[in-house]
Structure formats: structure tokens, C-alpha cells
Design a protein around this motif. Sequence first.
Motif, PDB file in Angstrom:
ATOM      1  N   LYS A  62      21.335  39.626  -5.979  1.00 42.81           N
ATOM      2  CA  LYS A  62      21.737  38.712  -4.910  1.00 42.81           C
ATOM      3  C   LYS A  62      20.215  38.076  -4.277  1.00 42.81           C
ATOM      4  O   LYS A  62      20.295  36.707  -4.144  1.00 42.81           O
ATOM      5  CB  LYS A  62      22.248  39.306  -3.958  1.00 42.81           C
ATOM      6  CG  LYS A  62      22.770  38.399  -2.530  1.00 42.81           C
ATOM      7  CD  LYS A  62      23.543  39.186  -1.582  1.00 42.81           C
ATOM      8  CE  LYS A  62      23.939  38.348  -0.439  1.00 42.81           C
ATOM      9  NZ  LYS A  62      24.864  39.074   0.714  1.00 42.81           N
ATOM     10  N   LEU A  63      19.288  38.982  -4.151  1.00 41.25           N
ATOM     11  CA  LEU A  63      18.052  38.303  -3.716  1.00 41.25           C
ATOM     12  C   LEU A  63      17.349  37.425  -4.664  1.00 41.25           C
ATOM     13  O   LEU A  63      17.102  36.403  -4.084  1.00 41.25           O
ATOM     14  CB  LEU A  63      17.088  39.526  -3.329  1.00 41.25           C
ATOM     15  CG  LEU A  63      15.790  38.977  -2.935  1.00 41.25           C
ATOM     16  CD1 LEU A  63      15.763  38.384  -1.718  1.00 41.25           C
ATOM     17  CD2 LEU A  63      14.802  40.432  -2.872  1.00 41.25           C
ATOM     18  N   ALA A  64      17.444  37.580  -5.844  1.00 38.89           N
ATOM     19  CA  ALA A  64      17.153  36.599  -6.724  1.00 38.89           C
ATOM     20  C   ALA A  64      17.702  35.195  -6.721  1.00 38.89           C
ATOM     21  O   ALA A  64      17.210  34.091  -6.673  1.00 38.89           O
ATOM     22  CB  ALA A  64      16.740  37.279  -8.248  1.00 38.89           C
ATOM     23  N   ALA A  65      18.867  35.315  -6.580  1.00 41.98           N
ATOM     24  CA  ALA A  65      19.713  34.262  -6.425  1.00 41.98           C
ATOM     25  C   ALA A  65      19.483  33.247  -5.346  1.00 41.98           C
ATOM     26  O   ALA A  65      19.432  32.002  -5.369  1.00 41.98           O
ATOM     27  CB  ALA A  65      21.124  34.427  -6.641  1.00 41.98           C
ATOM     28  N   GLU A  66      19.086  34.289  -4.135  1.00 42.23           N
ATOM     29  CA  GLU A  66      19.119  33.493  -2.911  1.00 42.23           C
ATOM     30  C   GLU A  66      17.479  32.869  -3.019  1.00 42.23           C
ATOM     31  O   GLU A  66      17.402  31.737  -2.627  1.00 42.23           O
ATOM     32  CB  GLU A  66      18.734  34.615  -1.762  1.00 42.23           C
ATOM     33  CG  GLU A  66      20.101  34.982  -1.527  1.00 42.23           C
ATOM     34  CD  GLU A  66      20.253  36.010  -0.324  1.00 42.23           C
ATOM     35  OE1 GLU A  66      18.952  36.529   0.103  1.00 42.23           O
ATOM     36  OE2 GLU A  66      21.251  36.495   0.103  1.00 42.23           O
ATOM     37  N   ILE A  67      16.433  33.342  -3.566  1.00 42.43           N
ATOM     38  CA  ILE A  67      15.216  32.904  -3.687  1.00 42.43           C
ATOM     39  C   ILE A  67      15.185  31.662  -4.515  1.00 42.43           C
ATOM     40  O   ILE A  67      14.439  30.590  -4.481  1.00 42.43           O
ATOM     41  CB  ILE A  67      14.175  34.087  -4.312  1.00 42.43           C
ATOM     42  CG1 ILE A  67      14.109  34.939  -3.067  1.00 42.43           C
ATOM     43  CG2 ILE A  67      12.880  33.276  -4.513  1.00 42.43           C
ATOM     44  CD1 ILE A  67      13.307  36.327  -3.590  1.00 42.43           C
ATOM     45  N   LEU A  68      15.742  31.648  -5.651  1.00 40.02           N
ATOM     46  CA  LEU A  68      16.110  30.570  -6.696  1.00 40.02           C
ATOM     47  C   LEU A  68      16.821  29.378  -5.695  1.00 40.02           C
ATOM     48  O   LEU A  68      16.270  28.218  -6.044  1.00 40.02           O
ATOM     49  CB  LEU A  68      16.862  31.121  -7.753  1.00 40.02           C
ATOM     50  CG  LEU A  68      17.149  29.896  -8.953  1.00 40.02           C
ATOM     51  CD1 LEU A  68      15.731  29.550  -9.437  1.00 40.02           C
ATOM     52  CD2 LEU A  68      17.947  30.545  -9.913  1.00 40.02           C
ATOM     53  N   ALA A  69      17.700  29.633  -5.355  1.00 37.69           N
ATOM     54  CA  ALA A  69      18.332  28.563  -4.353  1.00 37.69           C
ATOM     55  C   ALA A  69      17.288  27.854  -3.427  1.00 37.69           C
ATOM     56  O   ALA A  69      17.445  26.498  -3.189  1.00 37.69           O
ATOM     57  CB  ALA A  69      19.665  28.957  -3.510  1.00 37.69           C
TER      58      ALA A  69
END
Length: 249
Positions: free
Chosen positions: A203-210
Motif C-alpha cells: 500500500k505504501l509503495a502505491a501511495e508513493i507512486l501516486a
Amino acid sequence: MPRRIAFINEKGGSGKTTLVANMAAHLCMKRGRRVLGIDMDPQGHLGKSLGIDVRAQRRTSIELLVDSVLGGPTASNPNELPSIPTRIPNLDIVVSNKSLALYPAWAGGEGSEPTGRLLEALGRSRDLDRYDFVLFDAPPSFGSITLSVLRACDEVVIPVPLTYLALEGSAEMLRTVELVRTRYGNPDLRVTMVIPTFHRRTKLAAEILARLERQFPKELAQTVVGYHVKIDEAQSRGRTVFELSLIHI
């Protein structure tokens, strides 16, 4: 004149050296380009990634900065780059080793402004015209060497691991680029690509990518770089991933 592209992240462990080595190999092996890699990181990992014993090399990137102090081979011919060929056709490299870490101590002894010497050395060289690309591997911290690289290049590629601290570092890098553009006479310097690295399905990786997509809507690479065992296998043999299929594992 070749395109001069620096791979920079002020945080270590971003994958920049891996990207430089493999991008250089791709350009040479798959695109037929002529590439010069310049390692400006005292760790010397770019040369090691290409199977070169950097400790055994007499000529290194320190010559581009303080050759007159060292009295090295280029002292009599300042137009000659301290480059060596690699086993990959059309790929040459200026290696680095621990001697580069002493540059700040020597910088005051030279005549010209310290952070402009790399730019001057490349400007003098007739060798540079042989290449289509010059790829710089910058050190993972901000200082005189990183500033020298930014003054000598035209484009910046920022590899960003998908972690919170690395995201903060990318914002700092933008401010550094703007500083070099306005105060150090390189108005055309620009960030041309931001590459997400060490991607994991969290989830954190997805948030940072966004957040990266919002911060770099035009510059963000379309492909993220994840973890892959082939990268480690290639590096353990001093190879690039494009050579891995050519050797027996």
C-alpha cells in the motif's frame, strides 16, 4: 555533441549505478550507440558492475578534477580523457575509486573554481565527440562532486526508491537543479526522467507512486523497476542484465 545525462539521488541505495550500467549496455548493444560512462562516486561501483577491477586502474575520474595536483598521465595532454574500453563494444568508462573521496581536500589548491573543473575538462576534450551519450554516476550525497556533475550535464535522471524518505529526497533534488540553473550558469539543465525503483506490491509503495505521478506528471517513467534476482546474478559476475543470457549460469 553527446547528450550528457546524470543519474542522481542524494539518498543511497536508489539503484542509480545499476541503471547507469544497464542503460549504457542497452544503448550500445541494442541501439548501436557509442557511450561513455563517467563514475563520479568514490565507491567505484559502476566499474565493478562492468567487471573492472577499479583498484588496479591508474587512471580514474579524479584526473578530471585535480590532474595538475596528481601529476597524472593527462597532465601533458589535458585534452585526453582518462577512459578505458569495456568488453561491451562502443562502451567506454572513466572509473572511480577511493581516491576521489579526497577531492574536497585538494580542491582549494587548483586555479579555477572547484565545481567547474569537470565541465572544463570535458569542454577541452576532443575525445567527447566520439560518443552519442555521456552517462554520469553521481555520488549519493550532495557536495562539491555532485555539484560538479550537475554543472557538466544537460539532463538529470532521478531514480526514486518507493519509500517515504526517498520521496522527500526527490523534492530536494528539484531545488538543487534549480539552484544550478540560476546560480551556476547552466540554465538548460532539466530533469528529463524520474524512475521509480525497488517497487513492491504494498500500500505504501502505491501511495508513493501516486504522489510521484502528481509531482512529475511529464517526467515519470512509464515502467517501474522492481526487485529481480537476475540483477543480483548479473552484478555478481560483473555483467549487465543484457549480457546475462550470453553466459552460462
